[in-house]
Design a protein around this motif. Structure first.
Motif, short mmCIF file in Angstrom:
data_model
loop_
_atom_site.label_atom_id
_atom_site.label_comp_id
_atom_site.label_asym_id
_atom_site.label_seq_id
_atom_site.Cartn_x
_atom_site.Cartn_y
_atom_site.Cartn_z
N PHE A 135 10.37 18.02 10.97
CA PHE A 135 9.70 16.90 10.37
C PHE A 135 10.38 17.55 8.93
N PHE A 136 10.46 16.15 8.33
CA PHE A 136 11.38 15.65 6.98
C PHE A 136 10.37 14.75 6.15
N GLU A 137 9.48 15.18 5.41
CA GLU A 137 8.15 14.41 4.78
C GLU A 137 9.02 13.11 3.55
N SER A 138 9.02 11.57 3.77
CA SER A 138 9.11 11.17 3.18
C SER A 138 8.23 10.68 2.25
N SER A 139 8.55 9.41 1.00
CA SER A 139 7.66 9.60 0.38
C SER A 139 7.81 7.99 -0.01
N PRO A 140 6.62 6.85 -0.84
CA PRO A 140 7.01 6.11 -0.96
C PRO A 140 7.59 5.82 -2.22
N ASP A 141 7.93 4.53 -2.91
CA ASP A 141 8.58 4.41 -4.14
C ASP A 141 9.05 3.46 -4.46
N ASN A 142 9.56 3.09 -5.60
CA ASN A 142 9.23 1.24 -6.14
C ASN A 142 10.15 0.26 -5.35
N GLU A 143 10.46 0.52 -4.79
CA GLU A 143 10.90 -1.11 -4.12
C GLU A 143 9.91 -0.95 -2.35
N THR A 144 9.62 0.65 -2.26
CA THR A 144 8.18 0.13 -1.01
C THR A 144 7.23 -0.86 -2.37
N GLN A 145 6.65 -0.61 -2.94
CA GLN A 145 6.03 -1.47 -3.54
C GLN A 145 6.78 -3.05 -4.31
N GLN A 146 7.75 -2.65 -4.85
CA GLN A 146 7.76 -4.29 -4.47
C GLN A 146 8.04 -5.07 -3.39
N PHE A 147 8.33 -4.56 -2.39
CA PHE A 147 8.51 -5.74 -1.15
C PHE A 147 6.44 -5.38 -1.13
N LEU A 148 5.95 -4.39 -0.82
CA LEU A 148 4.56 -5.06 -1.21
C LEU A 148 3.85 -5.72 -2.09
N ASP A 149 3.81 -6.11 -3.47
CA ASP A 149 3.86 -7.06 -3.84
C ASP A 149 4.51 -8.49 -4.11
N HIS A 150 5.91 -8.69 -2.90
CA HIS A 150 6.71 -9.45 -2.75
C HIS A 150 5.53 -10.98 -1.46
N SER A 151 5.21 -8.96 -0.67
CA SER A 151 4.44 -10.16 0.67
C SER A 151 3.11 -10.23 0.10
N ASN A 152 2.67 -9.68 -0.68
CA ASN A 152 1.21 -10.26 -1.48
C ASN A 152 0.92 -11.87 -1.98
N ASN A 153 1.74 -11.73 -2.50
CA ASN A 153 2.79 -13.08 -3.51
C ASN A 153 2.36 -13.83 -2.77
N ILE A 154 3.04 -13.93 -1.36
CA ILE A 154 3.46 -14.52 -0.18
C ILE A 154 2.46 -15.02 0.77
N SER A 155 1.70 -13.99 0.66
CA SER A 155 -0.01 -13.88 0.63
C SER A 155 -0.84 -14.89 0.77
N ALA A 156 -1.22 -14.76 -0.98
CA ALA A 156 -2.10 -15.70 -1.45
C ALA A 156 -1.61 -17.24 -2.02
N SER A 157 0.32 -17.55 -1.31
CA SER A 157 0.39 -18.98 -1.48
C SER A 157 -0.04 -19.81 -0.31
N PHE A 158 -1.51 -20.55 -0.66
CA PHE A 158 -1.66 -21.52 0.07
C PHE A 158 -0.62 -22.34 0.95
N PHE A 159 0.33 -22.99 -0.02
CA PHE A 159 1.37 -24.00 0.06
C PHE A 159 2.26 -23.00 0.73
#
Length: 310
Positions: A31-55
């Motif tokens: 097993f090799f333990e990975s960890s979160p990073d800025n790119e992971t967070q950026q994808f989640l932030d972008h996804s969150n913005n899309i999810s919140a857009s009613f249009f």
């Protein structure tokens, strides 16, 4: 970073990168333990913005409703750009493959990504290779791959190519392939010929579903992967010892990563637990004394239905 991940998704990030159940000793040692990073967070932030857009979500729902009577879900995503995925960042990829980014040179290096979809995941490997090859059964997705500059090979004939690769990848394909045994055999033949490693990922526990089946309309593969149990940890063990080992692959290491998808009105993002395996093709013991020419043309045996105890 942990706080941001939890804030965005509502799930403690250690569950994304560490198995929730104890794995077998054999699997734990690899097993090799990975960890979160800025790119992971950026994808989640972008996804969150899309999810919140009613249009945006209204346009998406109407588009899917109209197109779903004609096209598959994968084709719809290829045409509209919906359903973008994230598996790893460039740095997470480099860490897992033990690539030193200070000394690594992409010059003349080639990678083949099987079942590449729209190329979102492939893109995170692009800086490490001069030549990026890809396969995909969805016509709409192939158009997306071509538009991004990837060299698209025939999805059913790729194994016959004479191109030698420095890495072959199959992300979330093995449990979606119409013939997992054939895919593993083709991977072994080409990895052995190219003298390269293979990266395979899939969501665990395994749940087979075939969307594109050249042999008919069945959503079931011709043969199921030889895994038992109900948990992520149990399936990791069986993938290592009952699937990859009989297919003549040595598991160098494996890691757990979140397989993320853009969200909708209900969820900011969707998450599935992925296992990512770094594999090395090995010579089957019975053929170890063959000549170099015989070895080059030897096919690995089809994985047997033999189980090893946890």
């Amino acid at each position: 970073m942990s706080f941001l991940l939890e804030r965005t998704y509502g799930l403690r990030p250690n569950y994304w990168y560490i198995p929730e159940n104890e794995v077998s000793t054999g699997a734990q040692n690899l097993f090799f333990e990975s960890s979160p990073d800025n790119e992971t967070q950026q994808f989640l932030d972008h996804s969150n913005n899309i999810s919140a857009s009613f249009f945006w979500q209204t346009v998406r729902n109407i588009g899917v409703m109209i197109l779903s009577s004609i096209y598959s879900k994968t084709d719809i995503n290829g045409m509209t750009g919906f359903g973008n995925m994230f598996l790893f960042s460039e740095q997470q990829f480099a860490n897992f493959l033990a690539i030193d980014r200070q000394t690594w040179r992409a010059n003349n290096k080639s990678v083949l990504d099987l079942g590449a979809g729209n190329g979102d995941i492939t893109e995170h490997m692009r800086s490490f290779f001069d030549n990026v090859y890809a396969t995909e059964l969805s016509p709409k997705m192939r158009n997306r791959l071509t538009s991004k500059g990837y060299k698209v090979l025939d999805a059913l004939e790729w194994a016959k190519t004479d191109v030698k690769f420095d890495l072959i990848t199959a992300f979330n394909l093995l449990d979606r392939h119409y013939s997992p045994g054939k895919l593993l055999e083709d991977l072994w033949i080409n990895a052995h010929r190219s003298n390269c490693n293979v990266v395979v990922s899939l969501v665990l526990p395994v749940n087979h579903y075939v969307e594109f089946n050249p042999n008919g309309k069945s959503t079931r593969p011709d043969k199921f992967l030889n895994v038992q149990g109900r948990t992520y940890a149990e399936h990791v063990h069986h993938m290592i010892f009952n699937v990859f080992k009989p297919a003549n692959f040595e598991v160098i290491r494996w890691t757990r990563l979140p397989y993320l998808c853009e969200g909708d009105m209900s969820h900011a993002a969707y998450y599935l637990p992925d296992a990512v395996f770094l594999l090395k093709p090995i010579i089957p013991e019975p053929t170890a004394t063959l000549t170099a020419e015989e070895i080059a043309t030897t096919k690995p045996p089809v994985p047997e239905t033999v189980h090893e105890d946890l």
